[in-house]
Design an enzyme around this catalytic site. Structure first.
Site, PDB file in Angstrom:
ATOM      1  N   LYS A   1     -47.693  -4.750  -9.296  1.00 24.73           N
ATOM      2  CA  LYS A   1     -47.152  -5.789  -8.350  1.00 24.73           C
ATOM      3  C   LYS A   1     -45.911  -5.155  -7.659  1.00 24.73           C
ATOM      4  O   LYS A   1     -44.903  -4.841  -7.989  1.00 24.73           O
ATOM      5  CB  LYS A   1     -46.562  -6.916  -9.248  1.00 24.73           C
ATOM      6  CG  LYS A   1     -46.246  -8.155  -8.233  1.00 24.73           C
ATOM      7  CD  LYS A   1     -44.741  -8.411  -8.797  1.00 24.73           C
ATOM      8  CE  LYS A   1     -43.957  -9.152  -7.579  1.00 24.73           C
ATOM      9  NZ  LYS A   1     -43.392  -8.356  -6.428  1.00 24.73           N
TER      10      LYS A   1
ATOM     11  N   GLU B   1     -36.160   0.913 -15.131  1.00 23.51           N
ATOM     12  CA  GLU B   1     -35.433   1.816 -14.134  1.00 23.51           C
ATOM     13  C   GLU B   1     -34.538   0.812 -13.425  1.00 23.51           C
ATOM     14  O   GLU B   1     -34.981   0.029 -12.737  1.00 23.51           O
ATOM     15  CB  GLU B   1     -36.312   2.677 -13.283  1.00 23.51           C
ATOM     16  CG  GLU B   1     -36.971   3.720 -14.043  1.00 23.51           C
ATOM     17  CD  GLU B   1     -36.283   4.761 -14.524  1.00 23.51           C
ATOM     18  OE1 GLU B   1     -35.096   4.857 -13.998  1.00 23.51           O
ATOM     19  OE2 GLU B   1     -36.625   5.628 -15.331  1.00 23.51           O
TER      20      GLU B   1
ATOM     21  N   CYS C   1     -30.992   3.405  -5.832  1.00 19.67           N
ATOM     22  CA  CYS C   1     -30.299   3.094  -7.144  1.00 19.67           C
ATOM     23  C   CYS C   1     -29.398   4.317  -7.567  1.00 19.67           C
ATOM     24  O   CYS C   1     -28.539   4.106  -8.233  1.00 19.67           O
ATOM     25  CB  CYS C   1     -31.269   3.083  -8.094  1.00 19.67           C
ATOM     26  SG  CYS C   1     -32.453   4.362  -8.125  1.00 19.67           S
TER      27      CYS C   1
ATOM     28  N   GLU D   1     -23.184  -3.537  -7.501  1.00 16.63           N
ATOM     29  CA  GLU D   1     -23.823  -2.423  -6.780  1.00 16.63           C
ATOM     30  C   GLU D   1     -23.829  -2.885  -5.452  1.00 16.63           C
ATOM     31  O   GLU D   1     -23.929  -4.119  -4.737  1.00 16.63           O
ATOM     32  CB  GLU D   1     -25.207  -2.423  -7.155  1.00 16.63           C
ATOM     33  CG  GLU D   1     -26.267  -1.305  -7.025  1.00 16.63           C
ATOM     34  CD  GLU D   1     -27.425  -1.322  -7.695  1.00 16.63           C
ATOM     35  OE1 GLU D   1     -27.840  -2.490  -8.086  1.00 16.63           O
ATOM     36  OE2 GLU D   1     -28.167  -0.319  -7.770  1.00 16.63           O
TER      37      GLU D   1
HETATM   38  P1  NAP Z   1     -35.388  -7.031  -8.006  1.00 17.92           P
HETATM   39  O1  NAP Z   1     -34.982  -7.912  -7.146  1.00 17.92           O
HETATM   40  O2  NAP Z   1     -35.023  -6.816  -9.434  1.00 17.92           O
HETATM   41  O3  NAP Z   1     -36.747  -6.836  -7.606  1.00 17.92           O
HETATM   42  C1  NAP Z   1     -37.817  -5.813  -8.092  1.00 17.92           C
HETATM   43  C2  NAP Z   1     -39.130  -6.223  -8.410  1.00 17.92           C
HETATM   44  O4  NAP Z   1     -39.247  -7.243  -9.429  1.00 17.92           O
HETATM   45  C3  NAP Z   1     -39.743  -6.778  -7.029  1.00 17.92           C
HETATM   46  O5  NAP Z   1     -41.250  -6.470  -7.149  1.00 17.92           O
HETATM   47  C4  NAP Z   1     -39.555  -8.404  -7.406  1.00 17.92           C
HETATM   48  O6  NAP Z   1     -40.558  -9.254  -6.715  1.00 17.92           O
HETATM   49  C5  NAP Z   1     -39.878  -8.400  -8.758  1.00 17.92           C
HETATM   50  N1  NAP Z   1     -39.323  -9.525  -9.655  1.00 17.92           N
HETATM   51  C6  NAP Z   1     -38.101 -10.464  -9.254  1.00 17.92           C
HETATM   52  N2  NAP Z   1     -37.974 -11.421 -10.157  1.00 17.92           N
HETATM   53  C7  NAP Z   1     -38.848 -11.318 -10.746  1.00 17.92           C
HETATM   54  C8  NAP Z   1     -39.324 -11.902 -11.932  1.00 17.92           C
HETATM   55  N3  NAP Z   1     -38.487 -13.195 -12.557  1.00 17.92           N
HETATM   56  N4  NAP Z   1     -40.313 -11.522 -12.724  1.00 17.92           N
HETATM   57  C9  NAP Z   1     -41.089 -10.407 -12.409  1.00 17.92           C
HETATM   58  N5  NAP Z   1     -40.927  -9.885 -11.192  1.00 17.92           N
HETATM   59  C10 NAP Z   1     -39.861  -9.958 -10.561  1.00 17.92           C
HETATM   60  O7  NAP Z   1     -34.860  -5.468  -7.032  1.00 17.92           O
HETATM   61  P2  NAP Z   1     -35.000  -5.147  -5.699  1.00 17.92           P
HETATM   62  O8  NAP Z   1     -33.858  -6.089  -4.848  1.00 17.92           O
HETATM   63  O9  NAP Z   1     -36.293  -4.995  -5.320  1.00 17.92           O
HETATM   64  O10 NAP Z   1     -34.574  -3.668  -5.819  1.00 17.92           O
HETATM   65  C11 NAP Z   1     -33.239  -3.370  -6.016  1.00 17.92           C
HETATM   66  C12 NAP Z   1     -32.557  -2.835  -7.188  1.00 17.92           C
HETATM   67  O11 NAP Z   1     -33.625  -1.878  -7.856  1.00 17.92           O
HETATM   68  C13 NAP Z   1     -31.365  -2.285  -7.131  1.00 17.92           C
HETATM   69  O12 NAP Z   1     -30.702  -3.022  -8.450  1.00 17.92           O
HETATM   70  C14 NAP Z   1     -31.637  -0.883  -7.433  1.00 17.92           C
HETATM   71  O13 NAP Z   1     -30.691  -0.274  -8.253  1.00 17.92           O
HETATM   72  C15 NAP Z   1     -33.003  -0.852  -8.466  1.00 17.92           C
HETATM   73  N6  NAP Z   1     -33.527   0.283  -8.525  1.00 17.92           N
HETATM   74  C16 NAP Z   1     -33.701   1.114  -9.432  1.00 17.92           C
HETATM   75  C17 NAP Z   1     -34.316   2.403  -9.589  1.00 17.92           C
HETATM   76  C18 NAP Z   1     -34.455   3.078 -10.694  1.00 17.92           C
HETATM   77  O14 NAP Z   1     -35.292   4.320 -10.669  1.00 17.92           O
HETATM   78  N7  NAP Z   1     -33.282   3.084 -11.751  1.00 17.92           N
HETATM   79  C19 NAP Z   1     -34.858   2.647  -8.261  1.00 17.92           C
HETATM   80  C20 NAP Z   1     -35.067   1.963  -7.145  1.00 17.92           C
HETATM   81  C21 NAP Z   1     -34.210   0.628  -7.176  1.00 17.92           C
HETATM   82  P3  NAP Z   1     -40.328  -9.871  -5.322  1.00 17.92           P
HETATM   83  O15 NAP Z   1     -39.976  -8.655  -4.358  1.00 17.92           O
HETATM   84  O16 NAP Z   1     -41.640 -10.736  -5.138  1.00 17.92           O
HETATM   85  O17 NAP Z   1     -38.865 -10.596  -5.352  1.00 17.92           O
END
Ligand code: NAP
Length: 485
Positions: A180, A255, A289, A386
């Protein structure tokens, strides 16, 4: 519309080898963050479509896991080649939906291909063990087997490579997956389905669903056929997915978010530190991240560092990632812009000094000026939150102990960086930092060969490196008796 890219603007989900629409026929708009224009619409799937995708993955698992490692590696090499043959088109697609400069997008696509190749190679080295037996008449061994159906959920900031780190080891070990992608950047995720088909990967081995995150995530975490959840995204959503996966006791890899410190000691090579700082802060408009969230700089080098960093930040060309010379694109959306504005306003109120930037860019939309803020203090919100934007707060410290303590003062533990020319200090500080990734005199350290992942609330497990494949395997202990000894 860019012609090379258009064939990858696929507006369908891949379930069991069929390209399908959402049951409701509804779609979700995808917007180019640089222009604000609609690129197209992808299916708004939910729980029912996800359940069918899981069942398709489960059905395909039986045959896929029985193929040889060499066969899977051959198909994965074909997938690598398909990605590289389309690198320019995939990079344009990525820039259009995500906003990062084309050169960065091209680098990300190359990295995706790199992960596929790495795991194709690693898949041929999944060794078991024989164990000196506790019994004279029995033999003991461990074999490694794929966990089964894997659910992968990925963020918008690296819509291609975050999937590569999950699809790669899943394919190599004989797992099948339901993927997804983030709603803001679904095309790069859907492209994985197209490329897998072109590479000859069988129907059902990779399934892609887009749409409502709550409904899709709910099904992926509760369906007992899914044996592993691998997630990259925010800590907040990660916590939720871990809790939701508890009832069916799935393997989880997380992650999550970061709050990377970048510590500069008085004895650092200043120019090197500033170059590293630019790369570690402003890449992808600060939306990674592992991007530096806090610059922590020793008092003797503080003023010189702030001056040079500000000069370089000011000179950065901001614009549409598809335009030549752009080094910083827009923020992903209006919410992210508002968050950055709030954090800068908070710092200003609490005595932060804006050295450069500090406001939305004259280009409008979600563009924001590369910003450096000196006199940062612990009370400012970005000390614990962040930023995910092009804002560089600079804190001052006096002693090595104080610098390390400041760096560790966070719930996160993903990436950190520090600069020193003193070998003893390099070892001391490296061992004292509570992080999964440490850059010593380097600001960009991710590599397919190295394990990537965080400690504390930045995550569980590792991706990449030889460690990254273990997360997709179960160890089965076998005790052989009745051998006639
Ligand atoms: P996010 O809001 O957590 O979303 C990530 C993914 O999860 C998206 O596909 C999102 O779908 C989905 N999602 C959201 N709510 C969900 C739920 N209740 N159930 C299942 N899936 C759900 O994060 P983001 O804003 O896309 O990305 C930024 C974050 O990712 C930052 O905190 C960053 O640090 C972190 N990150 C970490 C790494 C690592 O390797 N540690 C790498 C890259 C990014 P939708 O798009 O449909 O909302």
């Amino acid at each position: 519309m860019l012609t090379r890219t258009s064939r990858f603007l696929k507006e369908a989900n891949l379930i069991g080898g069929e390209w399908v629409q959402a049951d409701s026929g509804e779609t979700i708009d995808v917007v180019n963050p640089a222009t604000g224009q609609r690129i197209g619409g992808v299916p708004k799937s939910g729980a029912a479509e996800t359940k069918r995708a899981i069942e398709a993955a489960h059905k395909a698992f039986g045959e896929w896991k029985a193929t040889s490692a060499a066969h899977r590696a051959k198909l994965m090499r074909a997938l690598h080649d398909a990605i590289m043959d389309n690198q320019d088109a995939l990079a344009e697609l990525l820039t259009m939906e995500q906003g990062k400069p084309l050169a960065e997008a091209k680098g990300e696509v190359g990295m995706s291909a790199g992960y596929v190749l790495w795991f194709a190679e690693e898949g041929r080295r999944i060794y078991g063990e024989t164990i000196p037996s506790s019994w004279a008449d029995r033999r003991m061994m461990v074999i490694k087997q794929p966990v089964g159906v894997v659910a992968a959920i990925t963020p918008w900031n690296f819509p291609s490579s975050m999937l590569a780190r999950k699809i790669g080891p899943a394919l190599a070990t004989g797992c099948t997956s339901v993927v997804k992608p983030a709603t803001a950047t679904p095309y790069s995720g859907i492209a994985w389905g197209m490329l897998a088909e072109e590479a000859g990967i069988p129907a059902g081995v990779i399934n892609v669903v887009t749409g409502s995150s709550g409904a899709i995530g709910g099904e992926l975490t509760s369906n007992p056929l899914v044996r592993k959840i691998t997630f990259t995204g925010s800590t907040e959503v990660g916590r939720k997915l871990i809790a939701q996966s508890a009832d069916t006791v799935k393997k989880v890899s997380m992650e999550l978010g970061g709050n990377a410190p970048f510590v500069v000691f008085d004895d650092a090579d200043l120019d090197r530190a500033v170059d590293g700082a630019i790369a570690a802060k402003f890449r992808n408009t600060g939306q990674t991240c592992v991007c530096t969230n806090r610059f922590i700089v020793q008092s003797g080098i503080y003023d010189a560092f702030v001056a040079k960093l500000s000069e370089k930040a000011k000179a950065m060309k901001v614009g549409d990632g598809l335009e030549d010379g752009t080094v910083q694109g827009p923020l992903i959306d209006q919410d992210q812009l508002e968050k950055v504005e709030e954090l800068v306003a908070d710092a200003r109120e609490k005595g932060g000094k804006i050295e450069t930037g500090g406001k939305p860019h004259a280009l409008g939309g979600t563009f924001y000026e590369p910003t450096v803020i000196s006199n940062a203090t612990k009370e400012m919100r970005f000390t614990q939150e962040e930023i995910f934007g092009p804002v560089a707060p600079v804190y001052k410290f006096q002693t090595e102990e104080e610098g390390v303590a400041l760096a560790n003062d966070t719930i996160y533990g993903l990436a950190c960086y520090f600069y020193t020319k003193d070998l003893g200090r390099a070892y001391r500080v490296m061992e004292s930092l509570d992080y999964g990734l440490v850059g010593v005199n380097e600001g960009v350290i991710t590599a397919v060969e190295a394990p990537f992942g965080g400690v504390k609330q930045s995550g569980l497990g590792r991706e990449g490196g030889h460690q990254g494949i273990e997360e997709y395997l179960e160890a089965k202990y076998v005790c052989l008796g009745g051998l006639g000894f």
